[in-house]
Design a protein around this motif. Structure first.
Motif, short mmCIF file in Angstrom:
data_model
loop_
_atom_site.label_atom_id
_atom_site.label_comp_id
_atom_site.label_asym_id
_atom_site.label_seq_id
_atom_site.Cartn_x
_atom_site.Cartn_y
_atom_site.Cartn_z
N HIS A 110 0.84 -1.21 0.00
CA HIS A 110 0.00 0.00 0.00
C HIS A 110 0.87 1.25 0.00
O HIS A 110 0.58 2.24 -0.69
N PHE A 111 1.97 1.21 0.77
CA PHE A 111 2.89 2.34 0.83
C PHE A 111 3.49 2.63 -0.55
O PHE A 111 3.51 3.78 -1.00
N ILE A 112 3.99 1.59 -1.22
CA ILE A 112 4.63 1.78 -2.53
C ILE A 112 3.64 2.33 -3.54
O ILE A 112 3.95 3.25 -4.31
N LYS A 113 2.41 1.80 -3.53
CA LYS A 113 1.38 2.27 -4.47
C LYS A 113 1.03 3.73 -4.20
O LYS A 113 0.95 4.55 -5.13
N THR A 114 0.84 4.09 -2.92
CA THR A 114 0.48 5.47 -2.55
C THR A 114 1.63 6.43 -2.84
O THR A 114 1.41 7.54 -3.33
N PHE A 115 2.85 5.99 -2.57
CA PHE A 115 4.02 6.82 -2.81
C PHE A 115 4.14 7.15 -4.30
O PHE A 115 4.42 8.29 -4.67
N ARG A 116 3.90 6.15 -5.15
CA ARG A 116 3.99 6.36 -6.59
C ARG A 116 2.93 7.35 -7.07
O ARG A 116 3.19 8.19 -7.94
N ILE A 117 1.73 7.28 -6.49
CA ILE A 117 0.65 8.21 -6.86
C ILE A 117 1.04 9.64 -6.53
O ILE A 117 0.80 10.57 -7.31
N HIS A 118 1.69 9.83 -5.39
CA HIS A 118 2.01 11.18 -4.92
C HIS A 118 3.29 11.75 -5.53
O HIS A 118 3.41 12.97 -5.68
N THR A 119 4.25 10.91 -5.87
CA THR A 119 5.54 11.41 -6.34
C THR A 119 5.83 11.07 -7.79
O THR A 119 6.76 11.64 -8.39
N GLY A 120 5.09 10.12 -8.35
CA GLY A 120 5.32 9.74 -9.73
C GLY A 120 6.34 8.63 -9.91
O GLY A 120 6.65 8.24 -11.05
N SER A 121 6.90 8.14 -8.79
CA SER A 121 7.87 7.04 -8.88
C SER A 121 7.80 6.20 -7.61
O SER A 121 7.22 6.62 -6.60
N SER A 122 8.40 5.03 -7.65
CA SER A 122 8.42 4.18 -6.47
C SER A 122 9.39 4.76 -5.44
O SER A 122 10.26 5.57 -5.80
N PRO A 123 9.28 4.37 -4.17
CA PRO A 123 10.21 4.90 -3.14
C PRO A 123 11.67 4.64 -3.49
O PRO A 123 12.52 5.52 -3.28
N LEU A 124 11.98 3.45 -4.01
CA LEU A 124 13.37 3.12 -4.32
C LEU A 124 13.91 3.98 -5.45
O LEU A 124 15.01 4.53 -5.36
N VAL A 125 13.12 4.16 -6.51
CA VAL A 125 13.54 5.00 -7.64
C VAL A 125 13.67 6.44 -7.19
O VAL A 125 14.61 7.16 -7.57
N TRP A 126 12.73 6.91 -6.38
CA TRP A 126 12.76 8.29 -5.88
C TRP A 126 14.04 8.54 -5.09
O TRP A 126 14.70 9.56 -5.27
N ALA A 127 14.39 7.60 -4.20
CA ALA A 127 15.61 7.75 -3.39
C ALA A 127 16.85 7.77 -4.27
O ALA A 127 17.78 8.55 -4.03
N ARG A 128 16.89 6.94 -5.31
CA ARG A 128 18.05 6.92 -6.21
C ARG A 128 18.16 8.23 -6.99
O ARG A 128 19.27 8.74 -7.20
N MET A 129 17.02 8.77 -7.42
CA MET A 129 17.04 10.05 -8.14
C MET A 129 17.52 11.16 -7.24
O MET A 129 18.24 12.07 -7.67
N LEU A 130 17.14 11.10 -5.96
CA LEU A 130 17.58 12.12 -5.01
C LEU A 130 19.09 12.07 -4.82
O LEU A 130 19.76 13.11 -4.79
#
Length: 300
Positions: free
Chosen positions: A270-290
């Motif tokens: 649920h966290f991964i799905k919600t995170f993707r809705i809000h940020t446009g990417s999965s938590p892991l991809v978001w952290a790597r982009m950061l």
């Protein structure tokens, strides 16, 4: 890529020396959830469009204007960059601390100074002088940060104080000239209580009944008041705060599972799905982009 500035918001409740000035740069479209703090906030945008909402009123963000937000006013932003180099130049002022320096001129002067901003939610200053003063304070702070070991020369401290008073004086003038004092049409204290409660309890199980009980109102009344004051439903706001907290944890090096559990989601899928809705990417991809964005910043 949306990058949380949740830690920055938290610092608004602690302003050492009476004020804080900084620049926040954004990568892509950026949404800042409703929040409040007991300080006066002055913000000028550079190459940024979008909307600023204060209470139940929205205004377009326009280049060259300064937005003066009164203490404890609930506000949020929807930002859209116009060019690649875009930012918000922010000045946060602790009026009570600053007013102490005016005591020497008599209690009447101090009280008048504080009364100017009492009840103010949003004032728009269309002159460029105030934005210039804010940017100058930010530059002074940045210069001090690069020379911490050298200390702050007395002349620099006096110059900084003079610029601060100049900015506040311009804000006082703007409040007097632009009579846009917005009286709360909804019980702001209840909406502020909900915001404070959610920010405090977000990492733990929290439902609408519990929030309504804590605020001593029915959940139906609570939902109506909160939506009118912030533009968010209570559930959407709780999710947004948890996502912001998760972003902060990921940015600090936490794993996806740790960010999920410590931000209050519990269920990983649920966290991964919600995170993707809000940020446009999965938590892991978001952290790597950061991490990549930070590396590029250091190389520049």
């Amino acid at each position: 890529m949306a990058i949380s500035i949740h830690p920055r918001l938290e610092t608004f409740n602690f302003v050492p020396g009476g004020f804080a000035s900084f620049v926040s740069r954004y990568a892509g479209r950026h949404s800042i959830a409703p929040h409040f703090h007991p300080r006066l906030e002055l913000v000028a945008f550079s190459s940024v469009g979008g909307q600023i909402r204060v209470g139940n009123r929205s205004e377009s963000i326009i280049e060259g204007q300064t937005y003066i937000i009164g203490p404890n006013a609930i506000h949020s932003y929807e930002l859209e960059p116009i060019v690649s180099d875009h930012a918000a130049w922010v000045l946060i002022v602790d009026l009570d601390t600053l007013a102490q320096t005016l005591s020497a001129y008599g209690s009447g002067v101090k009280e008048m100074f504080l009364d100017v901003f009492a009840g103010v939610e949003l004032v728009i200053d269309r002159q460029k002088e105030l934005a210039g003063a804010i940017r100058l304070l930010v530059e002074m702070k940045n210069a001090q940060g690069k020379n911490k070991s050298a200390g702050i020369p007395a002349e620099a401290a006096l110059s900084e104080l003079a610029t601060l008073f100049s900015a506040v004086q311009l804000a006082v003038h703007a409040v007097g000239e632009e009579v846009i004092v917005h009286q709360e049409k909804v019980p702001g204290h209840i909406a502020r209580r909900v915001i404070a409660l959610i920010r405090e309890k977000a990492p733990y199980p929290l439902d609408l009944d519990e929030i309504a009980t804590a605020c001593a109102v029915s959940k139906y009344h609570l939902c109506r008041i909160f939506k009118e004051a912030t533009g968010y439903s209570v559930g959407r706001y709780l999710t947004r705060v948890r996502i912001d907290r998760a972003c902060t944890l990921l940015a600090g090096g936490s794993s996806v599972t740790e960010a999920c559990n410590e931000s209050g989601f519990g269920n990983l899928s649920h966290f991964i799905k919600t995170f993707r809705i809000h940020t446009g990417s999965s938590p892991l991809v978001w952290a790597r982009m950061l991490v990549s964005a930070k590396t590029l910043s250091l190389m520049e």
